[in-house]
Write an enzyme that holds these catalytic residues in place. Structure first.
Site, PDB file in Angstrom:
ATOM      1  N   ASP A 154       0.926  -1.151  -0.107  1.00 38.57           N
ATOM      2  CA  ASP A 154       0.006  -0.055   0.185  1.00 38.57           C
ATOM      3  C   ASP A 154       0.930   1.258   0.140  1.00 38.57           C
ATOM      4  O   ASP A 154       0.425   2.386   0.740  1.00 38.57           O
ATOM      5  CB  ASP A 154      -1.069   0.033   1.300  1.00 38.57           C
ATOM      6  CG  ASP A 154      -0.306   0.035   2.550  1.00 38.57           C
ATOM      7  OD1 ASP A 154       0.698  -0.297   2.451  1.00 38.57           O
ATOM      8  OD2 ASP A 154      -1.034   0.106   3.455  1.00 38.57           O
ATOM      9  N   LYS A 166       4.556   2.313  15.683  1.00 41.77           N
ATOM     10  CA  LYS A 166       3.561   3.281  16.133  1.00 41.77           C
ATOM     11  C   LYS A 166       3.711   3.752  17.646  1.00 41.77           C
ATOM     12  O   LYS A 166       3.034   3.511  18.475  1.00 41.77           O
ATOM     13  CB  LYS A 166       2.096   2.569  15.831  1.00 41.77           C
ATOM     14  CG  LYS A 166       2.188   2.103  14.281  1.00 41.77           C
ATOM     15  CD  LYS A 166       0.702   1.768  14.215  1.00 41.77           C
ATOM     16  CE  LYS A 166       0.682   1.393  12.565  1.00 41.77           C
ATOM     17  NZ  LYS A 166       0.815   0.096  12.151  1.00 41.77           N
ATOM     18  N   ASP A 226       1.804   6.280   1.730  1.00 41.20           N
ATOM     19  CA  ASP A 226       1.164   5.040   1.933  1.00 41.20           C
ATOM     20  C   ASP A 226      -0.221   5.399   2.052  1.00 41.20           C
ATOM     21  O   ASP A 226      -0.510   6.549   1.926  1.00 41.20           O
ATOM     22  CB  ASP A 226       1.685   4.467   3.321  1.00 41.20           C
ATOM     23  CG  ASP A 226       1.002   5.173   4.377  1.00 41.20           C
ATOM     24  OD1 ASP A 226       1.098   6.424   4.302  1.00 41.20           O
ATOM     25  OD2 ASP A 226       0.983   4.577   5.315  1.00 41.20           O
TER      26      ASP A 226
HETATM   27  N1  GDD Z   1      -0.599 -11.616   3.453  1.00 38.83           N
HETATM   28  C1  GDD Z   1      -0.683 -10.537   4.341  1.00 38.83           C
HETATM   29  N2  GDD Z   1      -1.319 -11.374   5.501  1.00 38.83           N
HETATM   30  N3  GDD Z   1      -0.469  -9.238   4.324  1.00 38.83           N
HETATM   31  C2  GDD Z   1      -0.948  -8.402   5.101  1.00 38.83           C
HETATM   32  C3  GDD Z   1      -1.223  -8.924   6.383  1.00 38.83           C
HETATM   33  C4  GDD Z   1      -1.429 -10.230   6.617  1.00 38.83           C
HETATM   34  O1  GDD Z   1      -1.894 -10.840   7.575  1.00 38.83           O
HETATM   35  N4  GDD Z   1      -1.399  -8.034   7.176  1.00 38.83           N
HETATM   36  C5  GDD Z   1      -0.948  -6.655   6.717  1.00 38.83           C
HETATM   37  N5  GDD Z   1      -0.598  -6.939   5.233  1.00 38.83           N
HETATM   38  C6  GDD Z   1      -0.063  -6.137   4.347  1.00 38.83           C
HETATM   39  C7  GDD Z   1      -0.989  -5.187   3.948  1.00 38.83           C
HETATM   40  O2  GDD Z   1      -1.916  -5.377   2.937  1.00 38.83           O
HETATM   41  C8  GDD Z   1      -0.085  -4.033   3.610  1.00 38.83           C
HETATM   42  O3  GDD Z   1       0.283  -3.863   2.335  1.00 38.83           O
HETATM   43  C9  GDD Z   1       1.145  -4.334   4.506  1.00 38.83           C
HETATM   44  O4  GDD Z   1       1.115  -5.627   4.747  1.00 38.83           O
HETATM   45  C10 GDD Z   1       1.242  -3.352   5.723  1.00 38.83           C
HETATM   46  O5  GDD Z   1       0.055  -3.611   6.674  1.00 38.83           O
HETATM   47  P1  GDD Z   1      -0.787  -2.275   7.126  1.00 38.83           P
HETATM   48  O6  GDD Z   1      -1.892  -2.937   7.611  1.00 38.83           O
HETATM   49  O7  GDD Z   1      -1.050  -1.377   5.923  1.00 38.83           O
HETATM   50  O8  GDD Z   1       0.232  -1.703   8.120  1.00 38.83           O
HETATM   51  P2  GDD Z   1       0.614  -0.150   8.517  1.00 38.83           P
HETATM   52  O9  GDD Z   1       0.357   0.751   7.381  1.00 38.83           O
HETATM   53  O10 GDD Z   1      -0.597   0.120   9.685  1.00 38.83           O
HETATM   54  O11 GDD Z   1       1.992  -0.048   9.031  1.00 38.83           O
HETATM   55  C11 GDD Z   1       3.196  -0.692   8.265  1.00 38.83           C
HETATM   56  O12 GDD Z   1       3.329   0.328   7.255  1.00 38.83           O
HETATM   57  C12 GDD Z   1       4.005   1.446   7.552  1.00 38.83           C
HETATM   58  C13 GDD Z   1       4.573   2.167   6.315  1.00 38.83           C
HETATM   59  O13 GDD Z   1       3.342   2.528   5.486  1.00 38.83           O
HETATM   60  C14 GDD Z   1       4.352  -0.796   9.330  1.00 38.83           C
HETATM   61  O14 GDD Z   1       5.098  -1.570   8.135  1.00 38.83           O
HETATM   62  C15 GDD Z   1       5.148   0.275   9.389  1.00 38.83           C
HETATM   63  O15 GDD Z   1       5.925   0.219  10.081  1.00 38.83           O
HETATM   64  C16 GDD Z   1       5.274   1.376   8.188  1.00 38.83           C
HETATM   65  O16 GDD Z   1       6.100   2.427   8.991  1.00 38.83           O
HETATM   66 MG    MG Z   2      -0.536   0.498   5.540  1.00 40.02          MG
END
Ligand code: GDD
Ligand code: MG
Length: 374
Positions: free
Chosen positions: A117, A168, A227
């Site tokens: 994303d 976070k 993002d």
């Molecule tokens: N296959 C799979 N299975 N993918 C997953 C799963 C899962 O269980 N959970 C999350 N993802 C994928 C999401 O689709 C996304 O592309 C990515 O992993 C990160 O998950 P998010 O749920 O979007 O996390 P976030 O935005 O709260 O935080 C993450 O992204 C930030 C940057 O945008 C973390 O990695 C943070 O540390 C980072 O700064």
């Molecule tokens: Mg995200």
């Protein structure tokens, strides 16, 4: 080089639009988010991309099949299709889904992992090269932001070593403004550290430990990065790509613009779009293929998915409108609204800021307080 794209999240903050399609397939400047990423991976010497999928897996398979942009595409499912027990219903998290893809990735060479994303113009090949030279087990691409509290935040030494990783943190507890950009380079050795067969968050379980043990490097990069978590991020990503990639505006094949239509750039208009006279489109509007816009309409800072009809004298600002929706005439949709696929908004309705409308819902009366219409 191989890459894994984590694409299994539910996109809960973008409901109701994610009720009918995965977030990675949302159009940004009229091309699905994941296509922007795959196109760049292909340009950066990636020959095989593994999509780590979970939610709406079949939609991905139907969309990309086994090849895209000259790369081989493979799918690693959190949940095997022949699961027999309820325990299998859990998604694997960011770490668990990387571990699940181990066989498809193999152990021959370092590989890339991306959160699906994000939108960025980082040079993946350069990032991978830095990682390979360092010999570390893992590296994270880092980006500087004003408010790091929504992200993973690091403390970095002058030698590019990450000595602290906090996912976070509260604003006053963030060790810096350098955040995890969701782009990783791993040596196959990483698989030894991720437990198998259960949900693992790489950000909570692996990175903090790696940072303490000196196994983690971090590299900042030049260029844009964003993002997509919530609707305002999605609109921001659309504006960013219109500014950075589309610039002068783009008019699709067979688009028919009647007289006195005003297009304010940056703006993108898809194929077979019809726009009737005296409408004003843009700045920052992305109009999907086969959309029909009536006369005297106003659309700015908005994303309109394909096959939608927007009738005469309707005004839409800061809004996302799903596929094949019908928006009546003299409708006013204020900023922060999300309209699901196949919804119908009747003539003269006003939707105030922050209203969301579920797929196929018919709205006959104005809604003047933010709420979700089911
Ligand atoms: N296959 C799979 N299975 N993918 C997953 C799963 C899962 O269980 N959970 C999350 N993802 C994928 C999401 O689709 C996304 O592309 C990515 O992993 C990160 O998950 P998010 O749920 O979007 O996390 P976030 O935005 O709260 O935080 C993450 O992204 C930030 C940057 O945008 C973390 O990695 C943070 O540390 C980072 O700064
Ligand atoms: Mg995200």
């Amino acid at each position: 080089m191989k890459a894994v794209v984590l694409a299994g999240g539910y996109g809960t903050r973008l409901r109701p639009l994610t009720c009918t399609r995965p977030k990675m397939l949302f159009p940004i400047a009229n091309m699905p988010l994941l296509d922007w990423t795959l196109k760049k991976l292909a340009k950066n010497k990636v020959t095989k991309t593994i999509l780590a999928v979970n939610y709406m897996t079949d939609v991905f398979i139907k969309h990309y099949g086994e090849k895209a942009y000259g790369m081989q595409i493979a799918y690693s499912r959190d949940l095997d299709p022949d699961h027999k027990t309820l325990a299998g219903f859990q998604k694997l998290g960011t770490g668990g889904s990387i571990k699940k893809a181990e066989k498809l990735i193999g152990h021959e060479e370092p590989f890339l992992v991306l959160n699906g994303d994000i939108l960025t113009n980082i040079n993946y090949a350069e990032f991978m090269k830095k990682h390979e030279t360092s010999g570390a087990t893992a590296a994270i691409a880092l980006h500087e932001v004003e408010d790091p509290s929504r992200y993973g935040v690091v403390e970095l030494t002058n030698e590019d070593r990450i000595v602290q990783f906090v996912e976070k943190p509260a604003l006053d507890e963030a060790p810096s403004n350098l955040i995890n950009a969701g782009i990783y380079a791993f040596n196959p050795k990483i698989f030894d550290y991720i437990p198998e067969g259960r949900q693992v968050s790489i950000e909570h379980e692996i990175f903090p430990k790696f940072a303490e043990e000196g196994k983690l490097r971090g590299y900042t990069f030049q260029g844009y990065w964003t993002d997509i978590g919530k609707p305002s991020d999605y609109l921001k990503a659309n504006r960013l790509l219109l500014d950075m990639e589309i610039k002068k505006g783009k008019l699709g094949k067979n688009a028919a613009l009647e007289s006195e239509t005003e297009i304010q750039k940056p703006c993108i208009i898809g194929e077979n779009v019809t726009i009737k006279s005296k409408s004003k489109i843009g700045p920052y509007a992305a109009i999907g293929d086969n959309v029909i816009i009536g006369k005297g309409a106003l659309i700015e800072n908005s994303i309109i998915f394909p096959h939608t009809v927007i009738s005469d004298f309707t005004s839409i600002k800061g809004t996302i409108i799903g596929e094949a929706s019908m928006i009546g005439s003299s409708v006013t949709i204020e900023s922060g609204c999300i309209i699901g696929d196949h919804a119908m908004i009747r003539d003269n309705v006003t939707l105030t800021q922050g209203v969301s409308v579920c797929p196929s819902k018919e709205v006959k009366e104005s809604v003047l307080t933010p709420k979700c219409l089911m």
